[in-house]
Design an enzyme around this catalytic site. Sequence first.
Site, PDB file in Angstrom:
ATOM      1  N   LYS A 111       0.845  -1.207   0.000  1.00 19.48           N
ATOM      2  CA  LYS A 111       0.000   0.000   0.000  1.00 19.48           C
ATOM      3  C   LYS A 111       0.876   1.251   0.000  1.00 19.48           C
ATOM      4  O   LYS A 111       0.576   2.227  -0.673  1.00 19.48           O
ATOM      5  CB  LYS A 111      -0.922   0.006   1.230  1.00 19.48           C
ATOM      6  CG  LYS A 111      -2.038  -1.021   1.153  1.00 19.48           C
ATOM      7  CD  LYS A 111      -3.232  -0.428   0.449  1.00 19.48           C
ATOM      8  CE  LYS A 111      -4.238  -1.397  -0.132  1.00 19.48           C
ATOM      9  NZ  LYS A 111      -4.661  -2.513   0.615  1.00 19.48           N
ATOM     10  N   LYS A 194      -7.382 -15.012 -14.223  1.00 18.55           N
ATOM     11  CA  LYS A 194      -8.233 -14.813 -13.063  1.00 18.55           C
ATOM     12  C   LYS A 194      -9.289 -13.740 -13.278  1.00 18.55           C
ATOM     13  O   LYS A 194      -8.987 -12.635 -13.732  1.00 18.55           O
ATOM     14  CB  LYS A 194      -7.356 -14.436 -11.859  1.00 18.55           C
ATOM     15  CG  LYS A 194      -8.063 -14.649 -10.565  1.00 18.55           C
ATOM     16  CD  LYS A 194      -7.162 -14.572  -9.370  1.00 18.55           C
ATOM     17  CE  LYS A 194      -8.021 -14.646  -8.128  1.00 18.55           C
ATOM     18  NZ  LYS A 194      -7.628 -13.784  -7.067  1.00 18.55           N
ATOM     19  N   LYS A 197     -12.399  -7.935 -10.219  1.00 16.49           N
ATOM     20  CA  LYS A 197     -13.000  -6.607 -10.441  1.00 16.49           C
ATOM     21  C   LYS A 197     -12.061  -5.647 -11.148  1.00 16.49           C
ATOM     22  O   LYS A 197     -12.435  -4.989 -12.085  1.00 16.49           O
ATOM     23  CB  LYS A 197     -13.336  -5.960  -9.090  1.00 16.49           C
ATOM     24  CG  LYS A 197     -14.594  -6.413  -8.483  1.00 16.49           C
ATOM     25  CD  LYS A 197     -14.920  -5.585  -7.253  1.00 16.49           C
ATOM     26  CE  LYS A 197     -14.266  -6.094  -6.006  1.00 16.49           C
ATOM     27  NZ  LYS A 197     -14.792  -7.322  -5.484  1.00 16.49           N
TER      28      LYS A 197
HETATM   29  P1  AMP Z   1     -11.985 -10.109  -3.879  1.00 10.81           P
HETATM   30  O1  AMP Z   1     -13.323  -9.678  -4.370  1.00 10.81           O
HETATM   31  O2  AMP Z   1     -10.941 -10.024  -4.949  1.00 10.81           O
HETATM   32  O3  AMP Z   1     -11.595  -9.481  -2.572  1.00 10.81           O
HETATM   33  O4  AMP Z   1     -12.097 -11.677  -3.592  1.00 10.81           O
HETATM   34  C1  AMP Z   1     -12.733 -12.212  -2.466  1.00 10.81           C
HETATM   35  C2  AMP Z   1     -12.559 -13.712  -2.483  1.00 10.81           C
HETATM   36  O5  AMP Z   1     -13.224 -14.266  -3.630  1.00 10.81           O
HETATM   37  C3  AMP Z   1     -11.106 -14.181  -2.625  1.00 10.81           C
HETATM   38  O6  AMP Z   1     -10.463 -14.310  -1.378  1.00 10.81           O
HETATM   39  C4  AMP Z   1     -11.266 -15.530  -3.310  1.00 10.81           C
HETATM   40  O7  AMP Z   1     -11.556 -16.549  -2.362  1.00 10.81           O
HETATM   41  C5  AMP Z   1     -12.481 -15.339  -4.185  1.00 10.81           C
HETATM   42  N1  AMP Z   1     -12.123 -15.023  -5.589  1.00 10.81           N
HETATM   43  C6  AMP Z   1     -12.027 -13.804  -6.156  1.00 10.81           C
HETATM   44  N2  AMP Z   1     -11.749 -13.911  -7.477  1.00 10.81           N
HETATM   45  C7  AMP Z   1     -11.648 -15.229  -7.762  1.00 10.81           C
HETATM   46  C8  AMP Z   1     -11.373 -15.999  -8.947  1.00 10.81           C
HETATM   47  N3  AMP Z   1     -11.176 -15.434 -10.123  1.00 10.81           N
HETATM   48  N4  AMP Z   1     -11.348 -17.347  -8.834  1.00 10.81           N
HETATM   49  C9  AMP Z   1     -11.588 -17.960  -7.639  1.00 10.81           C
HETATM   50  N5  AMP Z   1     -11.842 -17.297  -6.497  1.00 10.81           N
HETATM   51  C10 AMP Z   1     -11.885 -15.949  -6.541  1.00 10.81           C
END
Ligand code: AMP
Length: 329
Positions: A111, A194, A197
């Site tokens: 950060k 992957k 967002k």
């Molecule tokens: P985030 O929205 O990036 O903070 O993701 C929250 C949680 O969603 C992560 O800790 C992962 O467990 C899961 N996650 C996010 N993106 C993916 C992805 N492309 N494939 C699998 N799990 C995901």
Amino acid sequence: MERVISGIRPTGNLHLGNYFGAVKSFVKMQDEYDCMFFIADWHSLTTHPTPENIRNSVKTILSEYLACGIDPEKAPIYVQSDVKQVLELYLYLNMNAYLGELERVTSFKEKVRKQPDNVNAGLLTYPCLMAADILMHKADKVPVGKDQEQNMEMARLFARRFNRIYGVEYFKEPASFHFADKAVKVPGLDGTGKMGKSEGNCLYLCDDEKTVTKKIMRAVTDQGPTQLNQEKPEVIQNLFTLCELLSGKEAAEYYNDLYNRMEIRYGDMKKQMAADANALLAPIREKIIAYANDDALLERIMRQGAEKAAARAEKTIEEVREIIGFRKI
Ligand code: AMP
């Protein structure tokens, strides 16, 4: 029953990666553990959201988790800022956390590098707040991604340190629960590894039918195989991974055979994926809309969650105050 606590970041809408990678496992966990979920709105203040942002994102994320099948009767969901006892524990943990160790946390260093104009104290003490959330509930297990592992080590360190300073066996060391290692990694629609967002390659749970179809039909592919039984390039492998998630193993194998025979038409495969994605998402989407339009119900769920969390938190804080040497209030 083992206690599990999991924080939810109130940032934007859930996408298919969140669904297959995390939320589906949470829905299963609520039957196997004494689960609690909280929406980490205090944590989100490190990025200085507007009041409007906070109100909307809490409501959005709550509606989406409920629509996916989190049942607040089995797994209470509360908003972090509704349980003020957490702040008191946060303060106590801050007193025993050292600048050097906080500055060495990788996510903090990242950060500092990425946003040198906003290196606030909240970012530095993020592991203390996270530890307070977890230790408050005497959680046995915390589902975390790899990026949170160091914060979990800090939570264990703070628990041990508190016990040592006061000569008690009070806090238990929470274990990290790496279900995410076993969960699938959902690829993005742009063919990259992957869905995320920040990558702009997501299918969101709240996307309408037309948008879902359009996004899948536009998913990145290549010109098609040029040899029999050709090894798939990464973009195509990713499309097949998505196909298996959305349409099932049999469908993925069917298209795999066509690929091997050089007879594949990606358009047909995508049409089926879009139809299956819509079949999966339509009921979730309907529920998201229904929850989001029912403020009274959301409010009731948040209040009930907060009451349950606060009851546990109050007990912990009373005990902690006594251990530290404060009067009972
Ligand atoms: P985030 O929205 O990036 O903070 O993701 C929250 C949680 O969603 C992560 O800790 C992962 O467990 C899961 N996650 C996010 N993106 C993916 C992805 N492309 N494939 C699998 N799990 C995901």
